[in-house]
Motif scaffolding. Structure first.
Motif, mmCIF file in Angstrom:
data_model
loop_
_atom_site.group_PDB
_atom_site.id
_atom_site.type_symbol
_atom_site.label_atom_id
_atom_site.label_comp_id
_atom_site.label_asym_id
_atom_site.label_seq_id
_atom_site.Cartn_x
_atom_site.Cartn_y
_atom_site.Cartn_z
ATOM 1 N N GLY A 176 0.820 -1.214 0.000
ATOM 2 C CA GLY A 176 0.000 0.000 0.000
ATOM 3 C C GLY A 176 0.851 1.260 0.000
ATOM 4 N N ALA A 177 1.897 1.270 0.803
ATOM 5 C CA ALA A 177 2.793 2.435 0.843
ATOM 6 C C ALA A 177 3.499 2.623 -0.498
ATOM 7 N N THR A 178 3.918 1.526 -1.109
ATOM 8 C CA THR A 178 4.579 1.591 -2.408
ATOM 9 C C THR A 178 3.631 2.124 -3.473
ATOM 10 N N ILE A 179 2.417 1.620 -3.484
ATOM 11 C CA ILE A 179 1.419 2.093 -4.449
ATOM 12 C C ILE A 179 1.152 3.579 -4.241
ATOM 13 N N LEU A 180 1.035 4.006 -2.987
ATOM 14 C CA LEU A 180 0.773 5.418 -2.701
ATOM 15 C C LEU A 180 1.891 6.305 -3.248
ATOM 16 N N VAL A 181 3.129 5.937 -3.002
ATOM 17 C CA VAL A 181 4.259 6.728 -3.505
ATOM 18 C C VAL A 181 4.242 6.750 -5.031
ATOM 19 N N SER A 182 4.021 5.600 -5.626
ATOM 20 C CA SER A 182 3.972 5.529 -7.085
ATOM 21 C C SER A 182 2.863 6.419 -7.635
ATOM 22 N N LEU A 183 1.697 6.379 -7.010
ATOM 23 C CA LEU A 183 0.574 7.181 -7.490
ATOM 24 C C LEU A 183 0.847 8.681 -7.397
ATOM 25 N N ILE A 184 1.563 9.102 -6.389
ATOM 26 C CA ILE A 184 1.911 10.530 -6.290
ATOM 27 C C ILE A 184 2.687 10.944 -7.535
ATOM 28 N N ASP B 103 2.778 9.332 -10.388
ATOM 29 C CA ASP B 103 1.953 9.110 -11.579
ATOM 30 C C ASP B 103 0.959 10.245 -11.818
ATOM 31 N N TYR B 104 0.324 10.725 -10.760
ATOM 32 C CA TYR B 104 -0.606 11.852 -10.919
ATOM 33 C C TYR B 104 0.137 13.100 -11.396
ATOM 34 N N VAL B 105 1.317 13.350 -10.823
ATOM 35 C CA VAL B 105 2.126 14.503 -11.263
ATOM 36 C C VAL B 105 2.518 14.330 -12.730
ATOM 37 N N ASP B 106 2.965 13.129 -13.095
ATOM 38 C CA ASP B 106 3.359 12.879 -14.481
ATOM 39 C C ASP B 106 2.189 13.060 -15.448
ATOM 40 N N LEU B 107 1.017 12.609 -15.060
ATOM 41 C CA LEU B 107 -0.133 12.735 -15.963
ATOM 42 C C LEU B 107 -0.517 14.204 -16.155
ATOM 43 N N VAL B 108 -0.489 14.983 -15.084
ATOM 44 C CA VAL B 108 -0.763 16.417 -15.210
ATOM 45 C C VAL B 108 0.281 17.055 -16.116
ATOM 46 N N ARG B 109 1.545 16.735 -15.902
ATOM 47 C CA ARG B 109 2.604 17.276 -16.750
ATOM 48 C C ARG B 109 2.406 16.875 -18.210
ATOM 49 N N TYR B 110 1.986 15.643 -18.435
ATOM 50 C CA TYR B 110 1.743 15.171 -19.792
ATOM 51 C C TYR B 110 0.678 16.014 -20.479
ATOM 52 N N PHE B 111 -0.427 16.237 -19.798
ATOM 53 C CA PHE B 111 -1.508 16.998 -20.401
ATOM 54 C C PHE B 111 -1.206 18.492 -20.485
ATOM 55 N N LEU B 112 -0.194 18.943 -19.750
ATOM 56 C CA LEU B 112 0.257 20.340 -19.880
ATOM 57 C C LEU B 112 1.335 20.493 -20.959
ATOM 58 N N GLY B 113 1.662 19.400 -21.616
ATOM 59 C CA GLY B 113 2.582 19.469 -22.739
ATOM 60 C C GLY B 113 3.950 18.868 -22.531
ATOM 61 N N ASP B 114 4.297 18.496 -21.296
ATOM 62 C CA ASP B 114 5.589 17.878 -21.012
ATOM 63 C C ASP B 114 5.426 16.363 -21.171
ATOM 64 N N GLN B 115 5.589 15.898 -22.386
ATOM 65 C CA GLN B 115 5.237 14.505 -22.673
ATOM 66 C C GLN B 115 6.415 13.545 -22.636
ATOM 67 N N ALA B 116 7.606 14.032 -22.401
ATOM 68 C CA ALA B 116 8.769 13.133 -22.300
ATOM 69 C C ALA B 116 8.616 12.229 -21.091
ATOM 70 N N ALA B 117 9.428 11.204 -21.054
ATOM 71 C CA ALA B 117 9.330 10.268 -19.928
ATOM 72 C C ALA B 117 9.976 10.806 -18.681
#
Length: 123
Positions: free
Chosen positions: A99-107, A109-123
């Motif tokens: 659960g702790a690992t998933i929580l850290v990963s999701l933090i 992932d949510y940041v990456d997805l927002v960045r993706y939709f704001l135009g920062d699409q690199a990995a």
């Protein structure tokens, strides 16, 4: 996808391998805990969906969408079921660490997805 991950720094590589081992370890509990069956099912669906995203979009920040769609409900489920396992058992410790690992990963992932939709699409 693993070739792209292999080009990342050692910390990211270690994190990815940690998540792979931890999710795969659900097999150890699958015959004893319904929660482990859900973890394993989510892990398999995540692999399939992330592979689809990778084939469609390449190695970009949108890959986190797979974790968001699959692990957010899984984390909520594990949180809801937390009273059914004890931190004093191996199974309980496994679910707490997972659960702790998933929580850290999701933090991330949510940041990456927002960045993706704001135009920062690199990995």
């Amino acid at each position: 996808m693993m070739e792209d991950i292999a080009r990342e720094g050692p910390l990211l590589q270690a994190w990815v391998y940690w998540m792979m081992v931890l999710n795969t370890a659900s097999i150890l509990f699958v015959f004893h805990r319904v929660e482990a069956r859900w973890v394993l099912a989510a892990w398999v669906v995540n692999i399939v969906f992330m592979s689809f995203l990778y084939e469609t979009y390449g190695y970009t920040r949108i890959l986190g969408l797979s974790h968001i769609l699959i692990w957010t409900p899984l984390l909520a489920y594990l949180w809801h079921r937390r009273g059914h396992f004890s931190a004093g058992t191996w199974t309980g410790r496994y679910f707490i660490v997972l659960g702790a690992t998933i929580l850290v990963s999701l933090i991330f992932d949510y940041v990456d997805l927002v960045r993706y939709f704001l135009g920062d699409q690199a990995a």
